[in-house]
Write an enzyme that holds these catalytic residues in place. Sequence first.
Site, mmCIF file in Angstrom:
data_model
loop_
_atom_site.group_PDB
_atom_site.id
_atom_site.type_symbol
_atom_site.label_atom_id
_atom_site.label_comp_id
_atom_site.label_asym_id
_atom_site.label_seq_id
_atom_site.Cartn_x
_atom_site.Cartn_y
_atom_site.Cartn_z
ATOM 1 N N VAL A 287 0.829 -1.207 0.000
ATOM 2 C CA VAL A 287 0.000 0.000 0.000
ATOM 3 C C VAL A 287 0.863 1.256 0.000
ATOM 4 O O VAL A 287 0.590 2.223 -0.729
ATOM 5 C CB VAL A 287 -0.962 -0.003 1.201
ATOM 6 C CG1 VAL A 287 -1.809 1.266 1.212
ATOM 7 C CG2 VAL A 287 -1.861 -1.234 1.164
ATOM 8 N N GLY B 159 -10.983 -1.753 1.374
ATOM 9 C CA GLY B 159 -10.084 -1.357 0.297
ATOM 10 C C GLY B 159 -10.518 -0.095 -0.415
ATOM 11 O O GLY B 159 -10.628 0.976 0.178
ATOM 12 N N LYS C 187 -13.105 -4.510 10.718
ATOM 13 C CA LYS C 187 -13.758 -3.547 9.830
ATOM 14 C C LYS C 187 -15.206 -3.289 10.263
ATOM 15 O O LYS C 187 -15.679 -2.150 10.251
ATOM 16 C CB LYS C 187 -13.718 -4.068 8.396
ATOM 17 C CG LYS C 187 -12.306 -4.313 7.873
ATOM 18 C CD LYS C 187 -12.330 -5.062 6.551
ATOM 19 C CE LYS C 187 -10.923 -5.444 6.098
ATOM 20 N NZ LYS C 187 -10.912 -6.246 4.868
#
Length: 428
Positions: free
Chosen positions: A15, A136, A207
């Site tokens: 990332v 994402g 999440k």
Amino acid sequence: MTQPLRLGIAGLGTVGVGVVKIVQRQANLLAQRCGRPVEITAISARSRDKDRGVTLSRYAWEDDPVALARRADVDVFVELMGGSDGPAKAATEAAIAAGKDVVTANKAMLALHGQALAEAAEAKGRVLRFEAAVAGGIPVIKALTEGLAGNAIGRVMGVMNGTCNYILTRMDSAGLTYEEAFAEADGLGYLEADPTLDVGGIDAAHKLTLLASIAFGSKVNFDAIALEGIGSITIEDIRRAGDMGYKIKLLGVAQMTGRGLEQRMSPCLVPATSPLGQLEGGTNMVVIEGDSVGQIVLRGAGAGEGPTASAVMSDVCDIARGIRVATFGRPATALDDAPPASAASPACYYLRMELADRPGALAKVATVLGEAGISIDRMRQYDHPGDNAPVLIVTHKTARPNLDTALAALPGTGVLTGAPVALRIEEV
């Protein structure tokens, strides 16, 4: 000329490198969209000499991410190291204390320490942004905090771990066993170093608790999530559920009920024709239900260099534009200690069991279910060459404690030849 926004990036894995590439490749576009240039001034990672396929020589190097976080030439600390504690948490705290804004993709850190970090950032007048931490490239955090700010949210649910969805999809499409699909995912590099973070549902649960906090104004409470992974799902479950018009997904659901805040991450059956049922491979999907907007569906890549770096840059651009939003959509000090729901809301359940092929076996099962207050909606029995008869039952809606009572009593009937499987059927 307008002063540039200066980034310090800690973590140069997939990332981090993706963020560097975007800043370098899209410099003009970013300046136009943000109203000011966006630049990287300093970086930090474990290895200085590793070839990452991108030019880094123009940036100052710090071996210690805490030192990076404190640099005078860094306006925004971009934390992409990962890990719930250790250097990531220490550097984030240092950045906040030094008056920096923070952008992170670290779901584990926020799931465990998000409340304290949010309070510290907001007390300093700083922002803590984390679009890249959930799903994402899907802009679900922005959707909840901004696009749907005028809605009371009724339910948030979704498939938020691409690895689990890949495994379940491959079991379905290729007829693989769980072990075969797991090995295939591992060979493709889809699994975390600790695979239980994926297949145990922990990654997706991190999440979910962040989404629940935004949606319902509650303090992040990871420990309140009812958590179950996909390790017990068999190819027989995949096939039998398909025969009855369902797909099996690792599904996260958060909703406020009269019993408290319900948060669960578990394998569920969803209608095969629903958007969630049609979700293939490593893609993520989040479904949000608001009182004014109704149901919206967000679908996209849940991981990877480009999608996650794109989410990081969306937060960076907001900061460059001067957009200041509370970490969880409302002041951290105003978040509630929402009591966790004592039990899941009533639902239909899929039951699979193997029965001894003798008269009265099915009647004994029906009796146990009836005594627990569970009625049968549908039942299917399959041809079988041996002495064990596979049976599928779909119940009418029932409370989970009733089902647990029945599951505990079924072995006492003497007609089961193995442990029964019970999976919730989620309405979508």
